[in-house]
Write an enzyme that holds these catalytic residues in place. Structure first.
Site, mmCIF file in Angstrom:
data_model
loop_
_atom_site.group_PDB
_atom_site.id
_atom_site.type_symbol
_atom_site.label_atom_id
_atom_site.label_comp_id
_atom_site.label_asym_id
_atom_site.label_seq_id
_atom_site.Cartn_x
_atom_site.Cartn_y
_atom_site.Cartn_z
ATOM 1 N N GLY A 179 -14.164 -3.827 -0.455
ATOM 2 C CA GLY A 179 -14.410 -3.705 -2.019
ATOM 3 C C GLY A 179 -14.958 -2.232 -2.180
ATOM 4 O O GLY A 179 -15.870 -1.889 -3.040
ATOM 5 N N TRP A 184 -13.563 0.078 -3.984
ATOM 6 C CA TRP A 184 -12.872 0.897 -5.315
ATOM 7 C C TRP A 184 -13.606 -0.379 -6.379
ATOM 8 O O TRP A 184 -13.947 0.158 -7.550
ATOM 9 C CB TRP A 184 -11.399 0.335 -5.657
ATOM 10 C CG TRP A 184 -10.527 0.945 -4.826
ATOM 11 C CD1 TRP A 184 -10.629 1.635 -3.870
ATOM 12 C CD2 TRP A 184 -8.872 1.168 -4.799
ATOM 13 N NE1 TRP A 184 -9.803 2.507 -3.580
ATOM 14 C CE2 TRP A 184 -8.542 1.948 -4.359
ATOM 15 C CE3 TRP A 184 -8.370 1.582 -5.804
ATOM 16 C CZ2 TRP A 184 -7.309 3.222 -4.554
ATOM 17 C CZ3 TRP A 184 -6.694 1.353 -6.677
ATOM 18 C CH2 TRP A 184 -6.717 2.354 -5.027
ATOM 19 N N ASP A 230 -8.635 -11.201 -2.729
ATOM 20 C CA ASP A 230 -8.197 -10.696 -1.986
ATOM 21 C C ASP A 230 -8.321 -11.752 -1.049
ATOM 22 O O ASP A 230 -8.888 -12.588 -1.276
ATOM 23 C CB ASP A 230 -8.654 -9.398 -1.470
ATOM 24 C CG ASP A 230 -7.523 -9.063 -0.497
ATOM 25 O OD1 ASP A 230 -7.408 -9.104 0.120
ATOM 26 O OD2 ASP A 230 -8.202 -7.559 0.398
ATOM 27 N N ASP A 286 -4.954 -15.911 -3.591
ATOM 28 C CA ASP A 286 -3.488 -14.617 -2.840
ATOM 29 C C ASP A 286 -2.972 -15.192 -4.449
ATOM 30 O O ASP A 286 -2.765 -15.151 -5.532
ATOM 31 C CB ASP A 286 -2.129 -15.625 -2.260
ATOM 32 C CG ASP A 286 -1.150 -15.068 -1.784
ATOM 33 O OD1 ASP A 286 -1.405 -13.567 -2.264
ATOM 34 O OD2 ASP A 286 -0.224 -15.803 -0.913
ATOM 35 N N ASP A 314 -4.263 -1.737 -4.203
ATOM 36 C CA ASP A 314 -4.352 -0.854 -2.829
ATOM 37 C C ASP A 314 -4.089 -1.746 -1.760
ATOM 38 O O ASP A 314 -4.654 -1.494 -0.483
ATOM 39 C CB ASP A 314 -5.829 -0.001 -2.474
ATOM 40 C CG ASP A 314 -6.198 0.894 -1.689
ATOM 41 O OD1 ASP A 314 -4.880 1.779 -1.386
ATOM 42 O OD2 ASP A 314 -6.839 1.379 -1.194
ATOM 43 N N LYS A 316 -0.972 1.501 -4.530
ATOM 44 C CA LYS A 316 -0.827 2.260 -3.921
ATOM 45 C C LYS A 316 0.975 1.843 -3.281
ATOM 46 O O LYS A 316 1.763 1.201 -3.013
ATOM 47 C CB LYS A 316 -0.978 2.151 -1.943
ATOM 48 C CG LYS A 316 -1.148 2.756 -1.359
ATOM 49 C CD LYS A 316 -2.019 2.393 -0.232
ATOM 50 C CE LYS A 316 -1.817 1.205 -0.140
ATOM 51 N NZ LYS A 316 -3.108 1.176 1.822
#
EC number: 2.1.1.-
Length: 802
Positions: A57, A59, A77, A93, A118, A158
């Site tokens: 958490g 971000w 998540d 998911d 990320d 990312k």
């Protein structure tokens, strides 16, 4: 006892780790988002943010602090996330449909401004597998972002640097306007991660599923097959392989037996891949080739090292191979003797032979009739097209002399001989065809007048649609077309309606019906009774023109009656001067003349004169030709007779009936009189346009009018007050005069414009960008430099006057 030391693998406990602990962030990755936002500024304006793979958490904390109050922030998540202020989180998911449905429940009808990602898979020892898994995860996050992003949104993800990195960048560039890859300072140098910021989402209406399919995106492109022919015939362009050894091939020096090279079907492939052609002593076949006369020392030297040979040497080796194959008889095809088979045809009896001949004759007749019918249909088609294009008499190439043969339109003897039905059926061609070659594929039949009319209507509608489309897109063409429609009416002479009734009766007696005449006017057939075109007739058939048509008819009848009366009066005056015998003849000839009663034409003349006066007053000179003509008339260089003489030219009585519109549109640009213009006329017209352009605009005129109205109203109020003062009895005459003059001066005196307040730019006002404190109304910032410049300007102006 030794002190325990905490492990810091890969330098994880660096300064960013300590700063995250000090500022309360849950992970050091929060500073990556902070630095990305400092560079691209995408969080301040965002109202809806989605964070994929958001655990733990960090971000979400940065987004909650940076975004505007009231923003919607959603994190998802696989691992649970502890509650964060102003953030909504759930466990799911991101590749599942349930995650999409929950995101829709949070967002309702909104679209996300920013989507963050990320995430990374669990990294193990298999680096290639982990890199592919992370690239696949990025592709799934991009698919989810494309579903919820607003047009122009931002996607930050990312990516691991791997062989699939360029494929991902290519997909990003197809869906976003700006794609930049960056590595923030808080990211470790030993890490393979890199962040891609995609801005300006294009929001396509339909997303190609191949963009989100890992098998398509990460598909390996097959390398081109090595061109062996280029190695042999262009050895100077040979490129050395810099990618290492080929698969299952770790040798650089390859040899091939001479016998295998001679018997091979693809010798160029062997020369391109081998390094040497050998003749081993233990091989009898190779030794036999070695002892041949064609195997010279030069050939043996070339075969010893194929990698250094040129084009000439390779050709010598190939010629040597062909000579050996010819001597040994290799590759020759065994030609079998062709056995001719003679087939005996049984003899036909007399009846069968007659049937066969009849069948052949009928087949030949059928082919002949089909060919003639095809030629006739093609000839009809060409003639219809020529009639539509106005190409009945091609005078420029001399075909009018050929058309005057026995089958021409003007061959009256032929027409009388064959009858009128041949013309009606269309078997008689209008003009002789020049080219008799016809196409065997196209067979078009136009056996009825309805088909021809339909084709003509289709062609007219196609051209009218083209002109409408051009008029909609081009304003100049629309104005030009409107002006051209006004000038389409041509003058057919003066029709005063005074022809003798006897001549009309004679014409009707001797005239034959149209159905019995061989030669008819093609132009009258296509025109209407009033001379209007089809398009004009459709326009004037509207209900709004019903009354106008009757009024025009009345005016025309009145003009015809007035002309007939004048001519009748002239005839009567001439008859009074003649002798008696002539008078008797005139009486006999006047028995059948219808006398029109004289109506009072005084009112009609007044109406016509008023209309003519209005027309003359409404004439505007807008062209250089008109200005030149006006100057010539004003300076008496041209008289009325000269203008009448100039009116008789080859453009005066041109007939436009029956000509297609496309031809008339092209002719109007070139087929017109070229009237001379003078320099004075052009200058006068230019001055006139300058005067028109110098007029004030509409807003200025309206402002002046409003100002004038305010002044008038103010003076009216002053007049009322002055009237009240003059009628009052409490004041003397001098006091009344003073009071009235005071009112008038106050009403007519304009208020002086307030000068701006000067504010010196020093002290607290130095470098001030906003309004100074305590200053109201207009103000002007001044300084010592401006004061010096003003003094210098005054000094220079004073010096110049001297």
């Amino acid at each position: 006892m030794g002190k325990s030391q905490k492990k810091t693998a890969k330098g994880r406990l660096d300064k960013w780790y300590k700063l995250a602990k000090e500022q309360g962030y849950r992970s050091r990755a929060a500073f990556k988002l902070v630095q990305l936002n400092q560079k691209y500024s995408f969080l301040e304006k965002a109202k809806v943010i989605i964070d994929l793979c958001a655990a733990p958490g960090g971000w979400l904390q940065v987004a909650s602090k940076t975004c505007k109050p009231g923003s919607l922030i959603v994190g998802v998540d696989l691992a649970p996330i502890k509650p964060i202020p102003n953030c909504h989180t759930f466990v799911e998911d991101i590749t599942s449909d349930k995650c999409r449905s929950q995101l829709r429940g949070y967002l309702k009808t909104w679209k996300a401004d920013v989507v963050l990602h990320d995430g990374a898979p669990n990294v193990g020892s298999a680096w290639l597998q982990d890199a592919y898994g992370q690239a696949q995860l990025v592709l799934m996050s991009m698919k989810l972002a494309c579903e919820f992003l607003v047009a122009g949104g931002t996607f930050v993800t990312k990516v691991f640097r791997s062989r699939d990195y360029n494929n991902l960048l290519w997909v990003f560039k197809q869906l976003f306007n700006k794609v930049e890859a960056t590595k923030p300072p808080s990211s470790r140098n030993v890490s393979a991660e890199i962040f891609v910021v995609c801005r300006g989402y294009k929001a396509p209406k339909k997303l190609d599923p191949r963009f989100t399919d890992p098998r398509t995106v990460f598909e390996e492109v097959q390398e081109p097959v090595t061109n062996v022919d280029a190695k042999v015939f262009h050895p100077e362009k040979r490129k050395r392989s810099r990618e290492g050894y080929a698969d299952d091939d770790y040798t650089l020096h390859k040899t091939v037996l001479a016998s295998e090279f001679v018997t091979a079907n693809d010798p160029i492939q062997i020369l391109g891949t081998s390094a040497e052609i050998v003749f081993p002593k233990d091989d009898e076949e190779c030794q036999r080739l070695y002892n041949l006369d064609v195997t010279t020392e030069e050939i043996l030297l070339c075969c010893s090292d194929l990698q250094v040979l040129g084009k000439k040497e390779f050709r010598d080796i190939l010629r040597w191979r062909l000579k050996i194959r010819d001597e040994m008889g290799i590759g020759k095809k065994v030609e079998d003797e062709q056995k001719t088979v003679v087939e005996e045809i049984p003899e036909m009896d007399e009846e069968e032979r007659l049937d066969q001949e009849l069948q052949d004759l009928s087949e030949a007749e059928r082919v002949k009739l089909k060919r003639e019918r095809r030629k006739a249909n093609q000839r009809k088609q060409r003639e219809i097209v020529r009639m539509q294009m106005g190409m009945l008499a091609p005078m420029d190439i001399g075909l009018e002399h050929e058309a005057m043969g026995e089958d021409s339109l003007f061959g009256l003897a032929t027409a009388e001989k064959h009858g009128l039905k041949e013309l009606e059926n269309g078997t008689l061609p209008v003009t002789e065809s020049v080219d008799e070659e016809v196409s065997t594929d196209n067979e078009v039949e136009y056996d009825s007048d309805d088909e021809r009319d339909r084709l003509e209507a289709d062609l007219d509608s196609m051209y009218s649609d083209y002109t409408k489309r051009k008029a909609e897109s081009d304003v100049k063409y629309r104005v030009k077309k409107a002006r051209g429609d006004l000038d389409d009416e041509e003058w057919n002479g003066i029709d005063n309606g005074t022809e003798s009734d006897d001549s009309q009766i004679a014409e009707t007696n001797f005239a034959t019906p149209d159905k019995d005449r061989l030669t008819t006017s093609l132009l009258d057939k296509g025109s209407t009774k009033d001379g209007l075109s089809r398009k004009a007739r459709m326009f004037f058939d509207q209900d709004i023109f019903d009354g106008i048509e009757d009024a025009d008819a009345d005016v025309e009848i009145m003009s015809m009656n007035r002309a007939a009366i004048k001519k009748r009066e002239a005839e009567l005056a001439s008859q009074n001067n003649d002798d008696g015998s002539k008078g008797d003849q005139s009486e006999d000839s006047n028995d059948h003349i219808e006398v029109v009663p004289v109506a009072s034409a005084h009112d009609e003349d007044d109406d016509w004169n008023s209309d003519s006066d209005n027309d003359e007053n409404n004439v505007e000179i807008v062209t250089a030709e008109a200005m030149t003509l006006a100057q010539d008339i004003a300076s008496r260089r041209k008289s009325k007779a000269d203008l009448i003489d100039e009116g008789y030219n080859r453009w005066s009585f041109q007939s436009k009936e029956g000509l297609p519109d496309w031809f008339l549109d092209e002719e109007t640009t070139v087929n017109k009189p070229n009237k001379p213009i003078t320099k004075e006329a052009v200058l006068a017209l230019r001055e006139k346009m300058k005067a028109l352009n110098a007029r004030p605009i509409k807003k200025v005129l309206e402002a002046q009018g409003r100002k004038k109205m305010r002044t008038i109203k103010r003076l009216q109020r002053v007049a009322k007050k002055a009237e009240g003062i003059s009628e009052s009895g409490d004041m003397t005459e001098s006091e009344k005069a003073k009071e009235i003059s005071r009112l008038v001066s106050r009403a007519t005196k304009s208020k002086p414009k307030a000068k701006p307040t000067l504010v010196v730019a020093k002290g607290p006002n130095k470098g001030l960008k906003s309004r100074p404190k305590g200053v109201k109304g207009k103000y002007k910032m001044v300084d010592s430099r401006m004061k010096k410049d003003l003094r210098a300007q005054k000094r220079l102006a004073k010096k110049g006057r001297r």
